[in-house]
Design an enzyme around this catalytic site. Sequence first.
Site, PDB file in Angstrom:
ATOM      1  CB  ILE A  80       5.621   7.746  -0.272  1.00 49.57           C
ATOM      2  CG1 ILE A  80       4.394   7.913   0.629  1.00 49.57           C
ATOM      3  CG2 ILE A  80       6.402   9.052  -0.357  1.00 49.57           C
ATOM      4  CD1 ILE A  80       4.712   8.297   2.056  1.00 49.57           C
ATOM      5  CG  ASN A  97      -3.203   3.541  -0.487  1.00 51.76           C
ATOM      6  OD1 ASN A  97      -2.499   2.538  -0.460  1.00 51.76           O
ATOM      7  ND2 ASN A  97      -3.879   3.983   0.570  1.00 51.76           N
ATOM      8  CG  MET A 110      -1.730  -1.267   1.341  1.00 47.33           C
ATOM      9  SD  MET A 110      -2.834  -1.497  -0.080  1.00 47.33           S
ATOM     10  CE  MET A 110      -3.248  -3.222   0.134  1.00 47.33           C
ATOM     11  CB  CYS A 111       1.070   3.882  -1.727  1.00 47.70           C
ATOM     12  SG  CYS A 111       1.445   2.422  -2.737  1.00 47.70           S
ATOM     13  NE  ARG A 112      -0.932   5.882   3.583  1.00 47.14           N
ATOM     14  CZ  ARG A 112      -2.158   5.758   4.088  1.00 47.14           C
ATOM     15  NH1 ARG A 112      -2.550   6.532   5.100  1.00 47.14           N
ATOM     16  NH2 ARG A 112      -3.003   4.893   3.592  1.00 47.14           N
TER      17      ARG A 112
END
Lengths: 274, 274, 274, 274
Positions: A85, A111, A1-3
Amino acid sequence: MCRWLAYYGSPIRLEELIYKPSHSLIDQSLRSKLGVETTNGDGFGVGWYVGGEPTVFHSVDPAWNNRNLRNLATHIESQIFLAHIRASTGTPVQESNCHPFRYGRWMWMHNGSIAQFATLKRDLVLAVDPELYPFIEGSTDSELMFYLALTFGLGDDPPGAVARMAGFVEDIAAAHGVPDALQMTVATSDGERMWAFRYSTARHSRSLFFSTDVRALRDLYPDYPWLQHASDESRLVVSEPFGTLAGAWNTVPENSYGVIQEGVDRMGVFRPRT
Amino acid sequence: MCRWLAYYGSPIRLEELIYKPSHSLIDQSLRSKLGVETTNGDGFGVGWYVGGEPTVFHSVDPAWNNRNLRNLATHIESQIFLAHIRASTGTPVQESNCHPFRYGRWMWMHNGSIAQFATLKRDLVLAVDPELYPFIEGSTDSELMFYLALTFGLGDDPPGAVARMAGFVEDIAAAHGVPDALQMTVATSDGERMWAFRYSTARHSRSLFFSTDVRALRDLYPDYPWLQHASDESRLVVSEPFGTLAGAWNTVPENSYGVIQEGVDRMGVFRPRT
Amino acid sequence: MCRWLAYYGSPIRLEELIYKPSHSLIDQSLRSKLGVETTNGDGFGVGWYVGGEPTVFHSVDPAWNNRNLRNLATHIESQIFLAHIRASTGTPVQESNCHPFRYGRWMWMHNGSIAQFATLKRDLVLAVDPELYPFIEGSTDSELMFYLALTFGLGDDPPGAVARMAGFVEDIAAAHGVPDALQMTVATSDGERMWAFRYSTARHSRSLFFSTDVRALRDLYPDYPWLQHASDESRLVVSEPFGTLAGAWNTVPENSYGVIQEGVDRMGVFRPRT
Amino acid sequence: MCRWLAYYGSPIRLEELIYKPSHSLIDQSLRSKLGVETTNGDGFGVGWYVGGEPTVFHSVDPAWNNRNLRNLATHIESQIFLAHIRASTGTPVQESNCHPFRYGRWMWMHNGSIAQFATLKRDLVLAVDPELYPFIEGSTDSELMFYLALTFGLGDDPPGAVARMAGFVEDIAAAHGVPDALQMTVATSDGERMWAFRYSTARHSRSLFFSTDVRALRDLYPDYPWLQHASDESRLVVSEPFGTLAGAWNTVPENSYGVIQEGVDRMGVFRPRT
């Protein structure tokens, strides 16, 4: 996952968005509070527009110590920023897997994930317009979702195209017996408007927030410098809030989307189409 | 295009193959004499076997100044080496595009290209066995050729599978009106034997050489240390000769292939099958 | 700050040490429990010996998703391993700043820092033997401590040389009015023995643990496979314990050092010398 | 050795300088004609000014396939550019060794070398102002020359400071019996003016060229688009000419320097001072 964070508004230097806030995106790369992973260190990307043309800067390094990002962020100013990110869910850490992805004047970042992506990938790839197919460069579910949305008409009707993409992913997943097919928060822009989506098949979507109207924030925080010269229509959509300003952040409702544009923003229910 | 070397024989340290010769693979990364490009600096890879299991070391750096390669080459010893330096024909410089590719006990590396790959790629990808498809990680024609060969039976009949892969690529190219579809020198191994192929649709293939029988070389060069303790069956196949030892290198004939194995090596005509 | 592990004992594959334990070094790169930072993602390094010669593999990537490390760890076997994951305290993320450092047959790795290193660096550098000075490649305090220890006789008397290095750093710090000069856990080896140090000027040192005698552990954990074929003298020293085996780990006492060698290990008080 | 270009003039997009010319800097990274090496693939850097502040973008990748550079070059516009492609003479390929170097408002880039740098380095480092010493981040002779020039007054009198730096290097070399101490072409800027130097102890300096006055070029090449809107004072200094425009390039004389500024440029004899 991500931001990720998406910004639309008066021209701003990137550093104001990703370095200066107390729980900035850079801080989230090391210490995410709401993400599935604490660490988002598998590469990053930022995208912005110059004269209507999108440009991106991608790196496989963690964002927190990347000096090029630090240097560029001091100087790059834009009215639209997409910053991301990454925490890989298995695909390689390489620039072609860094968000935002770009095609024509469109940028896209994500995300979330497609469940059992290895199982579903081939059927999903087959549905991409053969004219678009050669432009896929990486190996992520996120980029493939972008090319499916482009195939399904992102250029004409973004909410409709993303709804068809989501519906198609869910159909393919159903055909393979894969439950809870899709988990996504997505931001996309054509350089004039920006769309943000929050959706999951399981109705339990990753966190997403939008910033309170600048006029209201300015009254609440008269000493916060950036707010004083931000345009009334400046808006942020973020995976997790930047700091502790009470009243600054609002949850994007489950299964909804928003359009950020000049004039009044708009929000609607997001419902996959098949 | 690229340069590669394949080694099969008595255990040897990697540095003997890629650093010590006068016109070594490392020298070829800067100063290729026979390649399409002088510089092969878009990443590299080496593969070898440990207990029958293939392992690889990939990097996006040019090989010439890579210190990890220098260190590892001093210590890694194997009876089989595949080493490759890359000059990208357009696909990204990323580890997932570095050769040798690996699947199960098989490794594969390639010099050459599929003509108008962007045009043909989708049809080629569709032919990959759906069970194998999820293992494709990069975006090169070379890796796709490997997965097509695996689909067409590489595990059982390497020359046949590669012939079917080449025929299939040529068929798809013909259907799209793309001439001179395929250009390839390929080395592949299962850890027990090694196969090398030289072929191009246009019958004008990239250079490929095999080393003269060690017994003959030993007589010619009594002072060359490595030759003295190399097994009789040690064999090299290379994109271009390492140095100036007269009589050490022989051209692999146009449109042919060879099998390198314990006992007598074998060479045959390579003819695409449809 | 950083995390490290040092292994001395029967030949072992690197993956047994850095991937397989429940709270392995790789897990610590994302989720350190005892470190100053949770994330140790600013590069990594492993060092081992082949025929008495040290070799290293360094990377600026985070360790957790590095595929070369994953591949090499499966195959590299050694009787001595030094493995290190880095969290930069300000110096650049580059391979020349990755531990373990290497000079001659010596390797060295460090967790901690020299206080106000920028202020003290020049005076410290001046004390390095001019013959050794050209071999300094990076910019860290850790590497400089290594070259000071080499200057002060690491080759002849490791505990004495490290004591003189620590005393010298403290003297220079005192001259500059810098308190709490040194914070260090260090492992160093010449390929035959291994030394580990835990020390800080403030007597409040970073965590360090050594493994319980293999014979005792074997009785406690009859089902733990690696222990059954580990030699009696196999020993680990680590920044933080790998897992939850009760009785497996012992704190290295404050301001002490140990020698790990064939026969009986030895532990002593560490006292900086001036 | 390396290749570089320095630009001073009307605002221009970076791509006009480093991609579009026929024998552009990017082309020189693969196929330098006048350099010591054909290949300059050991990292690159570009520097420019935004609001009087220098910023840099550095990478360890070869420039030829770097996508971030390609993207940024399309959008970054400046009145001053310093661009550099590196061929390492032994020091590591790392961002801290990429030119241009930066201190305060100054940038500096270099082609050439200090002879037997490992032997001379310590004595040279000792002469750097202790206040400046902590800002040295890399390990090259080039960066050290910059910090020596800063120590010797670059901020007040650039030609004098560089002359003292060169004289000092030659003195130290003489004390060590090292002949032909210095080989350099250097460009440096404070954001308002730019200085270029061509010098070598042996009076056999690396190539350096400056562009013909824009007014004259405009007459010669009425169809060359960039020239038509370039200011009269726009000027390039380059390691090797970009293309084949007859009359466009002039050799910087052996042992000389130039000042590029608003109004009349100035050229003088360069003579090391001791």
